[in-house]
Design a protein around this motif. Structure first.
Motif: not given
Length: 308
Positions: A198, A230-231, A104-105, A227-228, A132, A200
């Motif tokens: 998040a 970190s976002k 994952s991120d 989808n992340a 990912p 995915w």
């Protein structure tokens, strides 16, 4: 080369056909024309005395024989690849190997940069490719599409070896000047706020915190799905929203954005991160070396505690 009367090159074609269940896509995967792929299928059908793939409406499906051959053929190819990769002792300084990791991120942010720096220092000709998570990490490791999964233990399978890397904890993040949240967050507040999540994969698989929260039998009011991981924090400033996120990632984001980190108002077990590899690559010296490098990098991560 023939083995028991079979051209071993056909095993690669068979694997692609059984995975894709489509002659055109299998040919594209192997850079073969459709006639060449069809001819290979005909030879395979003759050898195994079975259709292997049959037309069912607009698509092809595996016959029982094709289904039974699918995983053993893939395992055999993985073993052959591992054997050939190890025909010489792995020399990091000279190796030009590309390692493919599913991560994952979050992992790509808190762990893999350190791994990459060590790799650059010790194996300057080797490379990392991170992809990912998708809907079926287990299939990716079983089919040999990735060298390692680096994911929470909840996403791993017991059928392949794995190694725990480190633990993290869940925390909440809110805007620094959130008008309704003080130094702590009650569970009632948590339930009433808008949430950033998040997910995915094509099936939008929930993140681990959603699995844990299911025990409380309530549905969050979701305002943003990204989808992340970190976002997620970027959707908090200037809002009344809350995000549930890993502490290591939250600390990095709080240094760059006007956000506060708070304890989660529910009993959150630790998040255990691990790496997993295919059982047929257990003796792959190059992959063993990378696993040691990743484990050392994980062990060197600083301890994190909310409030430190």
């Amino acid at each position: 080369m023939r083995f028991y009367g079979l051209d071993l090159n056909l095993l690669v074609v068979l694997d692609a056909l059984l995975v894709e269940q489509n002659i055109t896509r299998a040919g594209e995967r192997l850079f073969l024309s459709q006639p060449a792929t069809s001819a290979a299928l005909a030879r395979l059908r003759e050898y195994f005395q079975d259709e292997l793939l049959v037309q069912n409406g607009r698509k092809m499906v595996r016959t029982p024989k094709g289904e039974a051959l699918s995983q053993p053929i893939r395992d055999l190819l993985i073993q052959m690849r591992s054997t050939l990769d190890n025909r010489h002792q792995f020399d990091p300084a000279q190796a030009q190997r590309k390692f493919v990791l599913m991560a994952s991120d979050y992992i790509s942010t808190v762990l893999l940069p350190q791994v990459s720096r060590r790799l650059n220092e010790l194996a300057p000709h080797a490379s990392l490719e991170m992809i990912p998570p998708n809907d079926n990490p287990r299939e990716m490791i079983e089919r040999g599409h990735v060298d390692l999964l680096v994911l929470p233990t909840t996403h791993l399978t017991e059928e392949h070896p794995s190694q725990i890397l480190f633990e993290d904890s869940f925390v909440c993040m809110v805007c620094r000047d959130h008008p309704e949240v003080g130094e702590s967050l009650s569970f009632e507040q948590y339930k009433q706020l808008g949430h950033v999540l998040a997910r995915w994969g094509q099936q939008r698989i929930p993140s681990v915190d959603e699995w844990f929260l299911n025990r409380y039998n309530f549905e969050r009011h979701v305002e943003v799905i990204t989808n992340a991981f970190s976002k997620m924090p970027t959707f908090l400033p200037g809002t009344r929203r809350v995000a549930t996120i890993h502490l290591r990632l939250a600390e990095q984001c709080a240094r760059e954005l006007p956000l506060r980190i708070l304890p989660v108002p529910w009993d959150a077990p630790p998040l255990v991160m691990a790496m997993q590899w295919n059982r047929h690559q257990q003796h792959d010296s190059g992959l063993n070396w990378l696993r040691e490098l990743i484990a050392e990098s994980a062990a060197a991560l600083p301890e994190v505690h909310l409030g430190n």
